[in-house]
Design a protein around this motif. Structure first.
Motif, PDB file in Angstrom:
ATOM      1  N   ALA B  45       0.831  -1.199   0.000  1.00 39.21           N
ATOM      2  CA  ALA B  45       0.000   0.000   0.000  1.00 39.21           C
ATOM      3  C   ALA B  45       0.865   1.249   0.000  1.00 39.21           C
ATOM      4  O   ALA B  45       0.561   2.243  -0.667  1.00 39.21           O
ATOM      5  CB  ALA B  45      -0.919  -0.022   1.215  1.00 39.21           C
ATOM      6  N   GLY B  46       1.964   1.205   0.764  1.00 44.21           N
ATOM      7  CA  GLY B  46       2.769   2.409   0.946  1.00 44.21           C
ATOM      8  C   GLY B  46       3.754   2.648  -0.181  1.00 44.21           C
ATOM      9  O   GLY B  46       4.173   3.792  -0.410  1.00 44.21           O
ATOM     10  N   ALA B  47       4.128   1.577  -0.893  1.00 43.35           N
ATOM     11  CA  ALA B  47       5.176   1.709  -1.906  1.00 43.35           C
ATOM     12  C   ALA B  47       4.853   2.812  -2.907  1.00 43.35           C
ATOM     13  O   ALA B  47       5.709   3.635  -3.249  1.00 43.35           O
ATOM     14  CB  ALA B  47       5.370   0.378  -2.634  1.00 43.35           C
ATOM     15  N   TYR B  48       3.609   2.835  -3.326  1.00 47.48           N
ATOM     16  CA  TYR B  48       3.216   3.809  -4.341  1.00 47.48           C
ATOM     17  C   TYR B  48       3.529   5.235  -3.887  1.00 47.48           C
ATOM     18  O   TYR B  48       4.219   5.992  -4.560  1.00 47.48           O
ATOM     19  CB  TYR B  48       1.722   3.666  -4.638  1.00 47.48           C
ATOM     20  N   TYR B  49       3.014   5.557  -2.692  1.00 45.09           N
ATOM     21  CA  TYR B  49       3.155   6.936  -2.219  1.00 45.09           C
ATOM     22  C   TYR B  49       4.606   7.260  -1.893  1.00 45.09           C
ATOM     23  O   TYR B  49       5.080   8.364  -2.136  1.00 45.09           O
ATOM     24  CB  TYR B  49       2.251   7.149  -0.997  1.00 45.09           C
ATOM     25  N   SER B 127      -1.991  -2.917  -6.248  1.00 52.01           N
ATOM     26  CA  SER B 127      -2.904  -2.740  -7.375  1.00 52.01           C
ATOM     27  C   SER B 127      -4.104  -1.903  -6.972  1.00 52.01           C
ATOM     28  O   SER B 127      -4.587  -1.076  -7.753  1.00 52.01           O
ATOM     29  CB  SER B 127      -3.377  -4.100  -7.893  1.00 52.01           C
ATOM     30  N   ILE B 128      -4.581  -2.132  -5.734  1.00 52.06           N
ATOM     31  CA  ILE B 128      -5.731  -1.345  -5.274  1.00 52.06           C
ATOM     32  C   ILE B 128      -5.373   0.132  -5.234  1.00 52.06           C
ATOM     33  O   ILE B 128      -6.139   0.996  -5.676  1.00 52.06           O
ATOM     34  CB  ILE B 128      -6.209  -1.844  -3.895  1.00 52.06           C
ATOM     35  N   VAL B 129      -4.153   0.421  -4.740  1.00 52.26           N
ATOM     36  CA  VAL B 129      -3.715   1.820  -4.697  1.00 52.26           C
ATOM     37  C   VAL B 129      -3.659   2.397  -6.109  1.00 52.26           C
ATOM     38  O   VAL B 129      -4.075   3.527  -6.349  1.00 52.26           O
ATOM     39  CB  VAL B 129      -2.347   1.939  -3.992  1.00 52.26           C
ATOM     40  N   LEU B 130      -3.174   1.582  -7.051  1.00 53.55           N
ATOM     41  CA  LEU B 130      -3.113   2.044  -8.439  1.00 53.55           C
ATOM     42  C   LEU B 130      -4.505   2.422  -8.926  1.00 53.55           C
ATOM     43  O   LEU B 130      -4.697   3.468  -9.563  1.00 53.55           O
ATOM     44  CB  LEU B 130      -2.537   0.956  -9.355  1.00 53.55           C
ATOM     45  N   LEU B 131      -5.483   1.586  -8.598  1.00 53.44           N
ATOM     46  CA  LEU B 131      -6.856   1.859  -9.027  1.00 53.44           C
ATOM     47  C   LEU B 131      -7.367   3.139  -8.378  1.00 53.44           C
ATOM     48  O   LEU B 131      -7.976   3.993  -9.031  1.00 53.44           O
ATOM     49  CB  LEU B 131      -7.769   0.688  -8.665  1.00 53.44           C
ATOM     50  N   ILE B 132      -7.074   3.280  -7.069  1.00 52.54           N
ATOM     51  CA  ILE B 132      -7.526   4.484  -6.360  1.00 52.54           C
ATOM     52  C   ILE B 132      -6.911   5.726  -6.992  1.00 52.54           C
ATOM     53  O   ILE B 132      -7.557   6.765  -7.127  1.00 52.54           O
ATOM     54  CB  ILE B 132      -7.154   4.404  -4.861  1.00 52.54           C
ATOM     55  N   GLU B 133      -5.675   5.597  -7.410  1.00 54.30           N
ATOM     56  CA  GLU B 133      -4.972   6.745  -7.979  1.00 54.30           C
ATOM     57  C   GLU B 133      -5.365   7.007  -9.428  1.00 54.30           C
ATOM     58  O   GLU B 133      -4.725   7.800 -10.114  1.00 54.30           O
ATOM     59  CB  GLU B 133      -3.458   6.540  -7.880  1.00 54.30           C
TER      60      GLU B 133
END
Lengths: 231, 490
Positions: B45-49, B127-133
């Motif tokens: 979850a945190g990797a993206y940010y 992947s969920i974070v990608l979708l949220i973004e």
């Protein structure tokens, strides 16, 4: 040589062995027979101090086995594959046992040379570790290892099981030879009545942990035993 | 049919010896598992940010670049640790079940191992974070599915290359070379591979390729197993060619030499013990984390002694703490042979001491970081020899887990080897020297701290006989329990 006194072993409330009095004199070849669960291996394990008696004790040469370790130098045994070191070659294993029993390499070599027939060319110089040998060959190695270092007491649990007919016959000869030597006491257990009657001077039948027959072997012994077990 | 298989599997899991530990341990294990799930999940979850904020590049792009290393590393870990499923097949072979069914089930079962599941905890949140973004949903989902296919491809690839060491070490070698080349900027493999991984995202139809790969690998593994479904083919165990060794030079140590010879063979000839030796070598380099100041939390002075104990004591901890379990397979022999407990323990003690001394000598490269660093290692070694060597042997008396020498499966963290008594014994192993050092360091200076720890070690060394008598009594008391525990294999 061996004196069991008021010996019992219980697991919980279940009594697996109860021997009031058993005296095995020095030099005797002694056979132990009984069905599964009769207490044969339990008795041998108690004798080797691998388990603790619930009551009573066993004396080996007047040494109480669960109080002193002084019986170890003159006693040797092969019970099962937990007496083998899997990652050694048979030769290394023999030398290891030899060193523990104060024998040098030449002594050990001389001894195992006598068993070449018994090994049938399947033990020595095979480039295999003990763990990779077949069950029967493992047994051969373990049995011969128990002869190293001139022990006064040799304990063999089910030595005939898993062996091929030729080897069984040779093993009988070996045990008879040992029995001739009046300094060596041999304890053998077996399910095979004819084998024990052939090699043992005295046979004790265990049933549900208790001694039910104590026979000096004669011509009639095999029949007597067969009748008993036919029940 | 499948119902029977699943019920068998269920029983084998819940009735396994390692599962029957006490409740406290189960809770602890559950927490451990939870910890890993949370860590991986948080990373996902945190990797993206984190990447976006710190590096200001497209996180998906970066992940795609390094995926090649991720996937190869996964394969390496699997090769070393994932157990082949063949062993459970034997009892089923002669039963009236179609071979294809058994093979399918066996292969399908591997899909559920920990080695596959763990990745989901990273990739699903990511992947969920990608979708949220606001990344396009279809592309993200196809990318995600493609990654799953690649991870499962690894699963079957591992089955196919099992026990082909030459191939394995070639792959690892290439990977290391590529990593080094990339680090020094000569050649960057990720530039080429990231094109592929990016395409999985950008060109949805490319995402079908990993699935084709997965299908092919499954088909190949299926055929491989089907063809080798015989006791003397795929299901046989490899036998290594044995060589008789003399090691006569150890004879000068008398009865001690007899055991040392055996222990050296034990270390050399068994998979599990070789792993232990390898791990203790890695311990030597553990100190680099402390002495290069790369981790801030480790900069406090007391950690120097902590590092010193680990650098010299790798073998002591990894091997010593499992004495006498190393001999578990033939413990009845050892107990009925003409062996005194004292000699037996003595030989193990010497082995540990020799290994500690060797580690200390190898660790002399730490002199590069200054004499004080190496001094802390020497002091650590003295403490290890004088105190910890007894403590591991003492603790070993309470560890009654039989060790299967031929399998690596439990080499990393044996749950049963972990109990309250051994936990309590860790305190004097690691905590006491830290406290002793801290007293000297803060009361006087660092030299006094070192001196105090060394003195404790030397005092311990002086009392060897007394301590050994005590340990011997503990071993004797525990003997019957230990024998009974070793009888329960598996």
């Amino acid at each position: 040589m061996i004196i069991a006194n008021n010996l019992t072993k219980k697991y919980g409330s279940q009594q697996v062995l109860h021997i009031d009095n058993l005296d095995i004199p020095k030099g005797e070849s002694f056979g132990l027979v009984g069905n599964n669960g009769a207490g044969k291996t339990t008795f041998f394990s108690l004798l080797l101090d691998l388990i603790q008696p619930t009551t009573g004790n066993i004396k080996n040469n007047d040494i109480i086995v669960n109080e002193s370790e002084d019986w170890k130098p003159h006693t040797s045994a092969f019970i099962d594959e937990t007496f083998l070191i899997g990652y050694l070659t048979p030769e290394e294993y023999f030398y290891f046992i030899g060193e523990l029993r104060g024998q040098n390499k030449a002594d050990v070599d001389a001894l195992i040379a006598k068993f070449e027939d018994f090994f049938h060319g399947e033990i020595l110089a095979q480039k295999k570790y003990l763990r990779d040998l077949s069950k029967g060959n493992q047994k051969k190695a373990g049995i011969v290892a128990s002869f190293i270092g001139n022990p006064e007491l040799i304990i063999l649990d089910e030595p005939f099981a898993n062996l091929d007919p030729t080897t069984q016959i040779r093993l009988k000869e070996i045990i008879k030879d040992l029995a001739k030597n009046k300094d060596v006491t041999v304890l053998v257990s077996s399910h095979d009545l004819s084998h024990v009657t052939e090699v043992c001077e005295r046979i004790v039948v265990l049933n549900k942990g208790e001694v039910v027959r104590d026979i000096q072997t004669s011509k009639e012994t095999l029949k007597e035993l067969e009748e008993f077990f036919a029940g | 049919m499948i119902k029977h298989f699943i019920s068998l599997q269920w029983k084998s899991f819940f009735r396994s010896a390692s599962f029957k530990t006490n409740l406290a341990l189960k809770i602890l294990m559950a927490f451990g598992a939870l910890y890993f799930i949370v860590v991986f999940g948080a990373m996902g979850a945190g990797a993206y940010y984190l990447i976006e904020k710190q590096l200001a590049i497209d996180p998906l792009d970066l992940i795609n670049r390094f995926l090649i290393y991720y996937i190869v590393a996964d394969l390496v870990i699997r090769y070393l640790m994932q157990k082949m499923p063949v062993l459970d097949i034997k009892p089923l072979m002669y039963l009236p079940i179609k071979r294809a069914t058994i093979v399918n089930f066996t292969l399908g079962k591997t899909a559920l191992t920990f080695f596959n599941i763990i990745h989901a905890f990273f990739f699903v949140p990511f992947s969920i974070v990608l979708l949220i973004e606001g990344y396009p949903a279809l592309n993200v989902i196809l990318w995600h599915l493609a990654i799953i296919a690649l991870i499962y491809s690894n699963n079957f690839l591992n089955i196919l290359v099992n026990n082909k060491d030459a191939l394995f070490y070639t792959i690892v070698g290439i990977l290391i070379i590529l990593g080094v080349l990339q680090y020094y900027g000569y050649f960057d493999i990720t530039e080429y591979t990231s094109v592929f991984f990016n395409a999985l995202y950008k060109q949805p139809f490319v995402a079908i390729l990993p699935w084709i790969l997965l299908g092919t690998l499954y088909f190949l593994s299926f055929n491989y197993f089907r063809k080798n479904f015989y006791l003397d083919a795929g299901l046989s165990t490899k036998h290594s060619v044995a060589k008789t060794e003399n090691l006569d030079w150890l004879n000068r140590f008398g009865s001690l030499g007899t055991f040392l010879k055996n222990d050296i063979k034990l270390l050399k000839r068994n998979k599990r013990s070789r792993t232990t030796v390898l791990m203790s070598v890695l311990f030597i380099f553990y100190g680099l984390l402390f002495f290069t100041n790369s981790i801030e939390a480790y900069n406090a002075p007391v950690w120097k002694i902590f590092a010193g104990i680990f650098v010299s004591g790798g073998f002591l901890f990894t091997f010593g703490q499992f004495v006498p379990s190393w001999d578990s397979a033939y413990y009845p022999l050892m107990m009925s042979q003409n062996i005194r407990y004292k000699e037996y323990l003595d030989s193990k003690w010497y082995l540990v001491i020799i290994a500690t001394l060797i580690s200390t000598v190898i660790a002399s490269f730490y002199l590069y970081f200054g004499w004080e660093v190496y001094l802390s290692i020497i002091v650590g070694a003295i403490y290890n020899i004088g105190v910890n060597s007894y403590l591991v042997l003492w603790g070993g008396a309470y560890i009654k887990t039989p060790i299967d020498l031929t399998s690596n499966k439990k080499a990393f963290g044996d749950s049963q080897a972990f109990n309250m008594k051994t936990m309590l014994l860790t305190l004097p192993k690691l905590g006491l020297p830290l406290i002793v050092y801290a007293i000297g360091h803060y009361a006087i200076n660092s030299s006094a701290g070192f001196a105090l720890v060394a003195i404790v070690g030397i005092i311990g060394f002086a009392f060897k006989n007394a301590v050994f008598n005590k340990i011997e009594r503990v071993y004797k008391k525990e003997k019957y329990k230990t024998l009974a525990a070793y009888k329960q294999k598996n």
